[in-house]
Scaffold this active site. Sequence first.
Site, PDB file in Angstrom:
ATOM      1  N   GLY B  29       0.879  -1.240   0.026  1.00 10.91           N
ATOM      2  CA  GLY B  29      -0.134  -0.195  -0.441  1.00 10.91           C
ATOM      3  C   GLY B  29       0.785   1.229   0.014  1.00 10.91           C
ATOM      4  O   GLY B  29       1.587   1.492   0.075  1.00 10.91           O
ATOM      5  N   TYR B  30      -0.115   2.514  -0.043  1.00 12.06           N
ATOM      6  CA  TYR B  30       0.654   3.428  -1.000  1.00 12.06           C
ATOM      7  C   TYR B  30       0.507   4.368   1.458  1.00 12.06           C
ATOM      8  O   TYR B  30      -0.558   4.653   0.852  1.00 12.06           O
ATOM      9  CB  TYR B  30       0.625   4.083  -1.589  1.00 12.06           C
ATOM     10  CG  TYR B  30       1.439   3.627  -2.710  1.00 12.06           C
ATOM     11  CD1 TYR B  30       2.428   3.921  -3.513  1.00 12.06           C
ATOM     12  CD2 TYR B  30       0.953   2.225  -2.986  1.00 12.06           C
ATOM     13  CE1 TYR B  30       3.559   3.122  -3.761  1.00 12.06           C
ATOM     14  CE2 TYR B  30       1.196   1.577  -4.061  1.00 12.06           C
ATOM     15  CZ  TYR B  30       2.539   2.137  -4.852  1.00 12.06           C
ATOM     16  OH  TYR B  30       2.972   1.565  -5.206  1.00 12.06           O
ATOM     17  N   VAL B  31       1.434   4.739   1.775  1.00 14.69           N
ATOM     18  CA  VAL B  31       0.918   5.549   3.231  1.00 14.69           C
ATOM     19  C   VAL B  31       1.486   7.102   2.924  1.00 14.69           C
ATOM     20  O   VAL B  31       0.599   7.922   3.692  1.00 14.69           O
ATOM     21  CB  VAL B  31       2.396   4.830   4.054  1.00 14.69           C
ATOM     22  CG1 VAL B  31       2.635   4.135   4.621  1.00 14.69           C
ATOM     23  CG2 VAL B  31       3.564   5.999   3.535  1.00 14.69           C
TER      24      VAL B  31
END
Lengths: 157, 157
Positions: B29-31
Site C-alpha cells: 500500500g501507499y502511506v
Amino acid sequence: MAVEIERKFLVISDGWRAGADAGRILRQGYVAHDGDASVRVRLSGNEAWLTVKSGRTGLVRDEFEYAIPAADAAEMLDRLCADRVVGKTRYRVPHDGKVWEVDVFAGAVEGLILAEVEMHSVDERFDLPDWVGGEVTNDPRFRNSAIALLQGFETAD
Amino acid sequence: MAVEIERKFLVISDGWRAGADAGRILRQGYVAHDGDASVRVRLSGNEAWLTVKSGRTGLVRDEFEYAIPAADAAEMLDRLCADRVVGKTRYRVPHDGKVWEVDVFAGAVEGLILAEVEMHSVDERFDLPDWVGGEVTNDPRFRNSAIALLQGFETAD
C-alpha cells in the site's frame, strides 16, 4: 510503532538559552505528504532518519522511524523534497525533570521558535517554563509539515 | 539510492505459468503519494520494506528501499494506507537469461496481470517472451500507485 505524545508551545522569551545545550543543526523535508500520512526525512550531521507519521494533528500520533544512510537523506532532500525543506537548530533544555526541545527555525520562517515536550501519558502533569507562551499542539499551522510548506502563520499567541 | 530501470508489459496468455516459481503473496500500500514521490510499504510473509520512489512514470526512477519490521508494515497497511492497498501474487519467470516478474493482482483489479523486467541500462536489448503484449512502462494507469488507487484501466493492449 511508537506512539508519540507531545505538546508544542510558542516561545516568548530568550529565558531558555541559559539552560540549553550547544544545539544541533537539522535539515528536514517531506518526501510525501497527503491526507493520511506524512513521510519526513531528517538529516543531522552523519545521522539520518526516515519517519512515517499519521496525518492527524494533536497530542497523540502514530510514528514509525527508521535510521537510514545520511547520503540517502541528502539525496532525498535535494531531489524529492523540492521546496518543502526546512532548516532549524534544535536545542535541548532541561526544565523541572523534563527535557524540552527548542527549535529555532531558519529560512523562510526565520524568527519562529517552538518548544516541544514529550510526555509519558496524555494526562501527565508538568511544570511549564516561563519562557513558553500559547500552546499550539492542536494548531495545524505549526505542524512541521505545514511549516515545511511555508504556510502563513501569525506569531501572536 | 538505487536507480530502478524496468520495463512493464501486459500479459496476454498463460504461457508464463509453465516456467514460473511457486509465487509469493504480497500485500502493499501507499502511506503517502503526491506529485513528487510515493512511499510504499510492502509485506511478504515475515519480510517487509519501506520504499521511497520519485513520482515520475517511466523507465528510470529513483528508489530508496529499506527493510523494516513486518509488524510495522502490517500496522501501516491497516492504519495508514486506507483503501490504497493491493494484494498480488508475484511469480518469477526465467526467460532468455533474464528473470521476469509476473504480478497477478487480486481484489478490485482482479484479472489484471502485468510482467516486469529489470534492465542493467536503458538501452539493453532483450528477447520478449511471446506471452507479453503491449508495453505499459510509460502508462501512468499501470503504475502500482495508480492501481492501488483503483483507478480505471482498460486491458486492451
